[in-house]
Write a protein that holds these residues in place. Structure first.
Motif: not given
Length: 150
Positions: A129-139
């Motif tokens: 598991f490696a889940v990022p926060a769903p922040i728009q505009g981020m790569g």
């Protein structure tokens, strides 16, 4: 030009069948032969180089292990789900070509860098598991990466 992190499906970064590839004796440039003959399709492929032992030191930023273009092309053609590495960068920073980032991300294969404690995992038999926060505009974004061993 790829999707930002908010557009990645959770299934691409969570609850993935994982495999550890031990490259701690491979040298700086990790070549494709280390991956050959392995069942990698649909898996989170985590590359253990042992470089995490330098975390918190100046050494961490110099001459770190990375994947060669040939390695990345093999991983893509094998149909991996995700690629992780326990060093500063999955690409060599000396020429600016960044084949791992270009090839993998263009193919929508997520990358996880700066991993640690991969030596504690079995070679297989775990979910990653490696889940990022769903922040728009981020790569790129920090994640709390972990594995559940079964």
């Amino acid at each position: 030009g790829g999707r930002d992190l908010s557009r990645f499906e959770l299934a691409s970064v969570a609850d993935l069948d994982g495999v550890v590839i031990h490259a701690d004796r491979a040298g700086r440039a990790i070549e494709a032969d280390i991956f050959k003959g392995r069942d990698l399709a649909g898996k989170a492929v985590l590359v253990h180089t042992g470089w995490d032992r330098h975390w918190g030191t100046d050494r961490y930023f110099e001459d770190y292990p990375y994947l060669t273009r040939g390695s990345v092309e093999l991983l893509k053609s094998a149909g991996v789900a995700l690629v992780g590495i326990d060093s500063l960068n999955i690409d060599d920073n000396t020429d600016g070509s960044r084949p791992a980032h270009s090839i993998l991300l263009e193919s929508e294969i997520p990358i996880v860098e700066h991993m640690c404690n991969l030596k504690a995992l079995p070679d297989a038999g775990f979910r990653f598991f490696a889940v990022p926060a769903p922040i728009q505009g981020m790569g790129s974004f920090p994640v709390r990466a972990f594995a559940v061993v079964y």
